[in-house]
Design a protein around this motif. Structure first.
Motif, PDB file in Angstrom:
ATOM      1  N   UNK A 183     -52.602 -77.838   6.978  1.00  0.00           N
ATOM      2  CA  UNK A 183     -51.705 -76.977   7.734  1.00  0.00           C
ATOM      3  C   UNK A 183     -51.649 -75.598   7.085  1.00  0.00           C
ATOM      4  N   UNK A 184     -51.317 -74.589   7.888  1.00  0.00           N
ATOM      5  CA  UNK A 184     -51.181 -73.226   7.385  1.00  0.00           C
ATOM      6  C   UNK A 184     -50.070 -73.165   6.346  1.00  0.00           C
ATOM      7  N   UNK A 185     -50.182 -72.233   5.403  1.00  0.00           N
ATOM      8  CA  UNK A 185     -49.219 -72.123   4.309  1.00  0.00           C
ATOM      9  C   UNK A 185     -47.972 -71.335   4.671  1.00  0.00           C
ATOM     10  N   UNK A 186     -47.966 -70.744   5.860  1.00  0.00           N
ATOM     11  CA  UNK A 186     -46.803 -69.971   6.292  1.00  0.00           C
ATOM     12  C   UNK A 186     -46.384 -70.392   7.696  1.00  0.00           C
ATOM     13  N   UNK A 187     -45.120 -70.115   8.038  1.00  0.00           N
ATOM     14  CA  UNK A 187     -44.580 -70.495   9.347  1.00  0.00           C
ATOM     15  C   UNK A 187     -45.411 -69.863  10.468  1.00  0.00           C
ATOM     16  N   UNK A 188     -45.637 -70.589  11.574  1.00  0.00           N
ATOM     17  CA  UNK A 188     -45.045 -71.886  11.946  1.00  0.00           C
ATOM     18  C   UNK A 188     -45.827 -73.106  11.447  1.00  0.00           C
ATOM     19  N   UNK A 189     -46.657 -72.969  10.434  1.00  0.00           N
ATOM     20  CA  UNK A 189     -47.369 -74.073   9.783  1.00  0.00           C
ATOM     21  C   UNK A 189     -48.264 -74.837  10.760  1.00  0.00           C
ATOM     22  N   UNK A 190     -49.069 -74.096  11.504  1.00  0.00           N
ATOM     23  CA  UNK A 190     -49.970 -74.720  12.476  1.00  0.00           C
ATOM     24  C   UNK A 190     -51.050 -75.538  11.774  1.00  0.00           C
ATOM     25  N   UNK A 191     -51.547 -76.547  12.485  1.00  0.00           N
ATOM     26  CA  UNK A 191     -52.616 -77.365  11.949  1.00  0.00           C
ATOM     27  C   UNK A 191     -53.911 -76.581  11.790  1.00  0.00           C
ATOM     28  N   UNK A 192     -54.625 -76.855  10.707  1.00  0.00           N
ATOM     29  CA  UNK A 192     -55.886 -76.155  10.430  1.00  0.00           C
ATOM     30  C   UNK A 192     -57.055 -77.121  10.279  1.00  0.00           C
ATOM     31  N   UNK A 193     -56.937 -78.286  10.896  1.00  0.00           N
ATOM     32  CA  UNK A 193     -58.050 -79.223  10.855  1.00  0.00           C
ATOM     33  C   UNK A 193     -57.810 -80.389   9.919  1.00  0.00           C
ATOM     34  N   UNK A 194     -58.900 -81.059   9.576  1.00  0.00           N
ATOM     35  CA  UNK A 194     -58.861 -82.290   8.785  1.00  0.00           C
ATOM     36  C   UNK A 194     -59.863 -82.186   7.647  1.00  0.00           C
ATOM     37  N   UNK A 195     -59.474 -82.671   6.473  1.00  0.00           N
ATOM     38  CA  UNK A 195     -60.393 -82.776   5.335  1.00  0.00           C
ATOM     39  C   UNK A 195     -60.602 -84.249   5.021  1.00  0.00           C
ATOM     40  N   UNK A 196     -61.861 -84.622   4.808  1.00  0.00           N
ATOM     41  CA  UNK A 196     -62.190 -86.002   4.464  1.00  0.00           C
ATOM     42  C   UNK A 196     -62.466 -86.111   2.960  1.00  0.00           C
ATOM     43  N   UNK A 197     -62.127 -87.266   2.415  1.00  0.00           N
ATOM     44  CA  UNK A 197     -62.339 -87.491   0.980  1.00  0.00           C
ATOM     45  C   UNK A 197     -62.864 -88.904   0.750  1.00  0.00           C
TER      46      UNK A 197
END
Length: 268
Positions: free
Chosen positions: A110-124
């Motif tokens: 998620x974004x580090x600032x409001x409104x904290x929108x989703x920024x995708x998925x990280x796989x591990x």
């Protein structure tokens, strides 16, 4: 004398069995869920004894984490992580145990600032080994563990993530007090420190300094569900992340897990 000898041997076997159950009954601890204010973690696992005394076991679990934004209190508002984990345990002496595991994690960014929108998925993909030293003392049990992890990261389509891979060391101390033998009720207190270094996918492909990253403090109530092969842990975890100025008092987790214990069966 003969009856006393049998009684002593039976008591010894009983204590070994109880001690073994206690160490492998440790809760499925929640993973780090990134910056938030509150979070929720739930897991379901299946644990299988591999020998008659329970000194060798393995457990597979699936876990789901959700979290709030850094400014809100609803721990269920955003999807945080999906975890699949398989671990093998071997208690090779009264006081010592080792384990090793493989894990897959799918974590939302998620974004580090409001409104904290989703920024995708990280796989591990993760592999780790753990060594534990157990000190029983009556109703008390003190366990100290060292866990070394190798973590490899990918984007959602298996491309290069910003962080290539990480080496992380986890040092944990846990104190368990047996409240009652009825339903194997206990209270567990734990403190864990995490240190890590990462190789980054940048032009220089530099390593970050090996340094302290976070602390996780937990308290759990553990019990066996009557007339079943299920055990449950319900607890609170406070995650103190270095540099997380939005949550100086830590991220507050509500955590619970349910484990189905399968007995050992001799091969025909």
């Amino acid at each position: 004398m003969y009856l006393k000898s049998i009684s002593r041997k039976a008591g010894l076997v009983f204590m070994v069995l109880i001690g073994t159950w206690n160490i492998t009954n440790a809760q499925i601890s929640p993973p780090g869920l990134g910056k938030a204010k509150t979070a929720f973690w739930a897991a379901f696992g299946v644990r299988k004894k591999l020998d008659s005394l329970g000194t060798k076991q393995h457990m597979t679990y699936i876990g789901l984490g959700r979290k709030s934004t850094p400014e809100a209190n609803n721990p269920f508002s955003n999807q945080a992580i999906l975890v699949l984990n398989h671990e093998y345990y071997h208690r090779f002496t009264k006081h010592q145990q080792y384990s090793y595991a493989l894990s897959y994690r799918r974590q939302n960014a998620y974004a580090s600032s409001a409104p904290y929108d989703g920024e995708g998925v990280e796989q591990e993909f993760r592999a780790y080994g753990r060594y534990a030293y157990i000190i029983p003392a009556g109703r008390w049990k003190w366990t100290n563990t060292v866990r070394q992890e190798f973590r490899k990261f990918f984007t959602s389509d298996f491309g290069k993530a910003e962080e290539n891979f990480q080496l992380r060391t986890r040092i944990k101390s846990q104190l368990v007090y047996t409240l009652s033998s009825k339903n194997k009720q206990s209270l567990a207190l734990s403190a864990e420190g995490l240190l890590a270094t990462s190789a980054m996918n940048e032009a220089e492909k530099q390593w970050t300094p090996y340094a302290y990253k976070e602390t996780r403090l937990g308290i759990y109530y553990q019990f066996k569900i009557p007339r079943s092969d299920l055990s449950m842990d319900v607890g609170y975890v406070n995650n103190l992340i270095r540099g997380n100025h939005q949550a100086k008092a830590g991220i507050h987790y509500l955590a619970m897990d349910l484990v189905w214990d399968l007995p050992f069966h001799d091969k025909p």
